[in-house]
Design a protein around this motif. Structure first.
Motif, PDB file in Angstrom:
ATOM      1  N   SER A 118      -9.764 -53.128  -0.940  1.00  0.00           N
ATOM      2  CA  SER A 118      -9.847 -52.295  -1.911  1.00  0.00           C
ATOM      3  C   SER A 118      -9.179 -51.000  -1.756  1.00  0.00           C
ATOM      4  CB  SER A 118     -11.314 -52.050  -1.964  1.00  0.00           C
ATOM      5  OG  SER A 118     -11.727 -51.247  -0.968  1.00  0.00           O
ATOM      6  N   GLY A 119      -8.983 -50.423  -0.698  1.00  0.00           N
ATOM      7  CA  GLY A 119      -8.103 -49.131  -0.647  1.00  0.00           C
ATOM      8  C   GLY A 119      -6.692 -49.629  -0.966  1.00  0.00           C
ATOM      9  N   ILE A 120      -6.106 -50.612  -0.433  1.00  0.00           N
ATOM     10  CA  ILE A 120      -4.829 -50.727  -1.024  1.00  0.00           C
ATOM     11  C   ILE A 120      -4.696 -50.867  -2.372  1.00  0.00           C
ATOM     12  CG2 ILE A 120      -2.919 -52.721  -0.930  1.00  0.00           C
ATOM     13  CD1 ILE A 120      -3.778 -53.178   1.914  1.00  0.00           C
ATOM     14  N   ASN A 121      -5.387 -51.492  -2.992  1.00  0.00           N
ATOM     15  CA  ASN A 121      -5.580 -51.692  -4.638  1.00  0.00           C
ATOM     16  C   ASN A 121      -5.457 -50.118  -5.292  1.00  0.00           C
ATOM     17  OD1 ASN A 121      -5.492 -54.174  -4.486  1.00  0.00           O
ATOM     18  ND2 ASN A 121      -7.585 -54.572  -4.693  1.00  0.00           N
ATOM     19  N   THR A 122      -6.115 -49.029  -4.633  1.00  0.00           N
ATOM     20  CA  THR A 122      -6.049 -47.628  -4.989  1.00  0.00           C
ATOM     21  C   THR A 122      -4.657 -46.956  -4.979  1.00  0.00           C
ATOM     22  OG1 THR A 122      -6.715 -46.594  -3.135  1.00  0.00           O
ATOM     23  CG2 THR A 122      -8.479 -47.509  -4.571  1.00  0.00           C
ATOM     24  N   VAL A 123      -3.930 -47.509  -4.227  1.00  0.00           N
ATOM     25  CA  VAL A 123      -2.456 -46.770  -4.235  1.00  0.00           C
ATOM     26  C   VAL A 123      -1.578 -47.332  -5.421  1.00  0.00           C
ATOM     27  CG1 VAL A 123      -0.419 -46.732  -2.575  1.00  0.00           C
ATOM     28  CG2 VAL A 123      -2.658 -47.021  -1.539  1.00  0.00           C
ATOM     29  N   ASN A 137      11.383 -53.136   3.441  1.00  0.00           N
ATOM     30  CA  ASN A 137      10.907 -54.579   3.404  1.00  0.00           C
ATOM     31  C   ASN A 137       9.229 -54.241   3.200  1.00  0.00           C
ATOM     32  OD1 ASN A 137       9.514 -54.391   6.101  1.00  0.00           O
ATOM     33  ND2 ASN A 137      11.628 -55.202   6.979  1.00  0.00           N
ATOM     34  N   PHE A 138       8.609 -55.472   3.011  1.00  0.00           N
ATOM     35  CA  PHE A 138       7.322 -55.468   2.646  1.00  0.00           C
ATOM     36  C   PHE A 138       6.473 -55.065   3.900  1.00  0.00           C
ATOM     37  CE2 PHE A 138       3.152 -57.799   3.469  1.00  0.00           C
ATOM     38  CZ  PHE A 138       2.595 -57.165   2.162  1.00  0.00           C
ATOM     39  N   THR A 139       6.902 -55.223   5.053  1.00  0.00           N
ATOM     40  CA  THR A 139       6.002 -54.869   6.241  1.00  0.00           C
ATOM     41  C   THR A 139       6.102 -53.358   6.159  1.00  0.00           C
ATOM     42  OG1 THR A 139       6.427 -56.899   7.462  1.00  0.00           O
ATOM     43  CG2 THR A 139       5.694 -55.252   8.682  1.00  0.00           C
ATOM     44  N   GLN A 140       7.390 -52.861   6.043  1.00  0.00           N
ATOM     45  CA  GLN A 140       7.544 -51.388   6.308  1.00  0.00           C
ATOM     46  C   GLN A 140       6.757 -50.769   5.244  1.00  0.00           C
ATOM     47  OE1 GLN A 140      11.844 -51.339   6.032  1.00  0.00           O
ATOM     48  NE2 GLN A 140      12.012 -50.967   8.416  1.00  0.00           N
ATOM     49  N   VAL A 141       6.927 -50.986   3.833  1.00  0.00           N
ATOM     50  CA  VAL A 141       6.007 -50.465   2.906  1.00  0.00           C
ATOM     51  C   VAL A 141       4.766 -50.524   3.203  1.00  0.00           C
ATOM     52  CG1 VAL A 141       5.528 -50.833   0.460  1.00  0.00           C
ATOM     53  CG2 VAL A 141       7.721 -51.323   1.172  1.00  0.00           C
ATOM     54  N   LEU A 142       3.940 -51.550   3.667  1.00  0.00           N
ATOM     55  CA  LEU A 142       2.617 -51.677   4.020  1.00  0.00           C
ATOM     56  C   LEU A 142       2.486 -50.724   4.910  1.00  0.00           C
ATOM     57  CD1 LEU A 142       0.082 -53.375   3.381  1.00  0.00           C
ATOM     58  CD2 LEU A 142       0.688 -54.828   5.212  1.00  0.00           C
ATOM     59  N   TRP A 143       2.873 -50.743   5.991  1.00  0.00           N
ATOM     60  CA  TRP A 143       2.510 -49.915   7.238  1.00  0.00           C
ATOM     61  C   TRP A 143       2.775 -48.428   7.057  1.00  0.00           C
ATOM     62  CZ3 TRP A 143      -0.901 -51.756  10.404  1.00  0.00           C
ATOM     63  CH2 TRP A 143      -1.053 -53.243  10.544  1.00  0.00           C
ATOM     64  N   LEU A 144       3.817 -48.052   6.398  1.00  0.00           N
ATOM     65  CA  LEU A 144       4.308 -46.681   6.261  1.00  0.00           C
ATOM     66  C   LEU A 144       3.830 -45.997   5.030  1.00  0.00           C
ATOM     67  CD1 LEU A 144       8.310 -47.044   7.695  1.00  0.00           C
ATOM     68  CD2 LEU A 144       6.079 -46.482   8.914  1.00  0.00           C
ATOM     69  N   ILE A 145       3.735 -46.793   4.044  1.00  0.00           N
ATOM     70  CA  ILE A 145       3.306 -46.057   2.637  1.00  0.00           C
ATOM     71  C   ILE A 145       1.987 -46.315   2.223  1.00  0.00           C
ATOM     72  CG2 ILE A 145       4.098 -45.814   0.259  1.00  0.00           C
ATOM     73  CD1 ILE A 145       6.246 -44.817   2.195  1.00  0.00           C
ATOM     74  N   VAL A 146       1.669 -47.685   2.184  1.00  0.00           N
ATOM     75  CA  VAL A 146       0.473 -48.083   1.544  1.00  0.00           C
ATOM     76  C   VAL A 146      -0.740 -47.759   2.584  1.00  0.00           C
ATOM     77  CG1 VAL A 146      -0.900 -49.998   0.694  1.00  0.00           C
ATOM     78  CG2 VAL A 146       1.597 -49.806   0.153  1.00  0.00           C
ATOM     79  N   LEU A 147      -0.732 -48.416   3.805  1.00  0.00           N
ATOM     80  CA  LEU A 147      -1.809 -48.368   4.519  1.00  0.00           C
ATOM     81  C   LEU A 147      -2.479 -47.076   4.766  1.00  0.00           C
ATOM     82  CD1 LEU A 147      -1.932 -51.485   7.064  1.00  0.00           C
ATOM     83  CD2 LEU A 147      -3.196 -51.121   5.269  1.00  0.00           C
ATOM     84  N   PRO A 148      -1.625 -45.855   5.256  1.00  0.00           N
ATOM     85  CA  PRO A 148      -2.143 -44.744   5.273  1.00  0.00           C
ATOM     86  C   PRO A 148      -2.835 -44.088   4.422  1.00  0.00           C
ATOM     87  CG  PRO A 148       0.212 -45.201   6.047  1.00  0.00           C
ATOM     88  CD  PRO A 148      -0.174 -46.021   5.486  1.00  0.00           C
ATOM     89  N   GLN A 149      -2.415 -44.356   3.092  1.00  0.00           N
ATOM     90  CA  GLN A 149      -3.262 -43.824   2.011  1.00  0.00           C
ATOM     91  C   GLN A 149      -4.298 -44.714   1.636  1.00  0.00           C
ATOM     92  OE1 GLN A 149      -0.753 -42.529  -1.492  1.00  0.00           O
ATOM     93  NE2 GLN A 149       0.793 -43.607  -0.520  1.00  0.00           N
ATOM     94  N   ALA A 150      -4.527 -45.980   2.109  1.00  0.00           N
ATOM     95  CA  ALA A 150      -5.392 -46.901   1.844  1.00  0.00           C
ATOM     96  C   ALA A 150      -6.476 -46.485   2.687  1.00  0.00           C
ATOM     97  CB  ALA A 150      -5.108 -48.106   2.051  1.00  0.00           C
ATOM     98  N   PHE A 151      -6.364 -46.187   3.966  1.00  0.00           N
ATOM     99  CA  PHE A 151      -7.264 -45.935   4.975  1.00  0.00           C
ATOM    100  C   PHE A 151      -8.174 -44.684   4.641  1.00  0.00           C
ATOM    101  CE2 PHE A 151      -5.395 -48.684   8.054  1.00  0.00           C
ATOM    102  CZ  PHE A 151      -6.456 -49.233   8.803  1.00  0.00           C
ATOM    103  N   ARG A 152      -7.346 -43.537   4.146  1.00  0.00           N
ATOM    104  CA  ARG A 152      -7.954 -42.083   3.894  1.00  0.00           C
ATOM    105  C   ARG A 152      -8.967 -42.578   2.899  1.00  0.00           C
ATOM    106  NH1 ARG A 152      -3.498 -37.759   2.530  1.00  0.00           N
ATOM    107  NH2 ARG A 152      -5.516 -36.523   2.196  1.00  0.00           N
ATOM    108  N   SER A 153      -8.907 -43.554   1.838  1.00  0.00           N
ATOM    109  CA  SER A 153      -9.857 -43.660   0.586  1.00  0.00           C
ATOM    110  C   SER A 153     -10.782 -44.684   1.057  1.00  0.00           C
ATOM    111  CB  SER A 153      -8.833 -44.380  -0.572  1.00  0.00           C
ATOM    112  OG  SER A 153      -8.552 -45.538  -0.213  1.00  0.00           O
ATOM    113  N   VAL A 154     -10.965 -45.395   2.288  1.00  0.00           N
ATOM    114  CA  VAL A 154     -11.861 -46.203   2.358  1.00  0.00           C
ATOM    115  C   VAL A 154     -12.956 -45.930   3.784  1.00  0.00           C
ATOM    116  CG1 VAL A 154     -11.047 -48.148   1.190  1.00  0.00           C
ATOM    117  CG2 VAL A 154     -10.332 -47.911   3.698  1.00  0.00           C
ATOM    118  N   ILE A 155     -12.607 -44.615   4.172  1.00  0.00           N
ATOM    119  CA  ILE A 155     -13.277 -44.172   5.471  1.00  0.00           C
ATOM    120  C   ILE A 155     -14.854 -44.224   5.234  1.00  0.00           C
ATOM    121  CG2 ILE A 155     -13.884 -42.101   6.870  1.00  0.00           C
ATOM    122  CD1 ILE A 155     -11.180 -43.074   7.383  1.00  0.00           C
ATOM    123  N   GLY A 156     -15.385 -44.000   3.786  1.00  0.00           N
ATOM    124  CA  GLY A 156     -16.573 -44.371   3.648  1.00  0.00           C
ATOM    125  C   GLY A 156     -17.027 -45.605   3.507  1.00  0.00           C
TER     126      GLY A 156
END
Length: 228
Positions: A118-123, A137-156
């Motif tokens: 759900s956090g990934i969908n907010t990016v 590539n997909f893995t780099q985009v996921l781990w470097l760009i998407v997931l850091p932002q996704a984690f910040r939005s789903v701490i709650g």
């Protein structure tokens, strides 16, 4: 009123310490495995998406008690899976403890996965597209760009999952793990004249564990919240 606590067979602090350990190790494992599952769920590879979807739908809808019992009776007793040195004098205790952690990870990771997804969908999609345009590539985009932002939005939501995990550790008592609820069951059987006191002790004990954890994770969620 609480004289029964002087019984040397009642290791109250040890039982709550076991509960804390179960929660800690299970939470770390569930966060790691849940993150991997979330990556599979949004992967461009159909086989990985199918596996992630099937895993989440199966284990999220399976009662935790069934998973813990299967891990103990199926993996340990039938398939002889050993997660502790068999020569150790505490083999049964250690093996049951680690089997319980495995069961909690398998179950809790599904909720972690859905929270992170759900956090990934907010990016914003544009960020991923820009990263791909730069050659990632997909893995780099996921781990470097998407997931850091996704984690910040789903701490709650993740905090709620971890608090639920803390409460779910009581299920480990069915395979003999000496956590708080197993001791409570023993005390209820032995101290029939002090039932209210026994329940009050364990209720207060879990409140002492849950409230600070909830406050801490709530504070972290506010500090790292993504401003949009």
């Amino acid at each position: 009123m609480f004289d029964f606590l002087n019984n040397p067979d009642y290791h109250l602090l040890d039982s709550f310490w076991t509960t804390i350990q179960l929660t800690f190790f299970s939470a770390i494992g569930a966060l790691i495995w849940g993150t991997v599952l979330a990556g599979m769920r949004v992967s461009p590879v159909p086989v990985m998406r199918a596996f992630g979807t099937a895993y989440v739908n199966i284990f999220r809808n399976t009662p935790l008690t069934v998973i813990i019992l299967f891990a103990s009776l199926g993996l340990s007793a039938t398939l002889h899976l050993k997660l502790a040195p068999s020569a150790s004098p505490t083999f049964l205790v250690d093996n049951s403890f680690r089997i319980a952690i495995l069961g909690f990870i398998v179950y809790t990771a599904t909720f972690v996965c859905e929270s992170i997804r759900s956090g990934i969908n907010t990016v914003p999609v544009g960020q991923a597209e820009a990263a791909r345009a730069l050659g990632l590539n997909f893995t780099q985009v996921l781990w470097l760009i998407v997931l850091p932002q996704a984690f910040r939005s789903v701490i709650g939501p993740l905090a709620n999952v971890i608090i639920a995990l803390l409460k779910n550790t009581t299920v480990a008592s069915i395979i003999g793990v000496a956590e708080a609820s197993l001791l409570m069951s023993t005390m209820v059987e032995n101290e029939s004249d002090h039932l209210f006191s026994v329940f009050a002790i364990f209720a207060v004990g879990f409140v002492i564990l849950v409230l600070p954890l909830g406050l801490l994770l709530g504070w972290v969620a506010k500090k790292v919240e993504v401003k949009r």
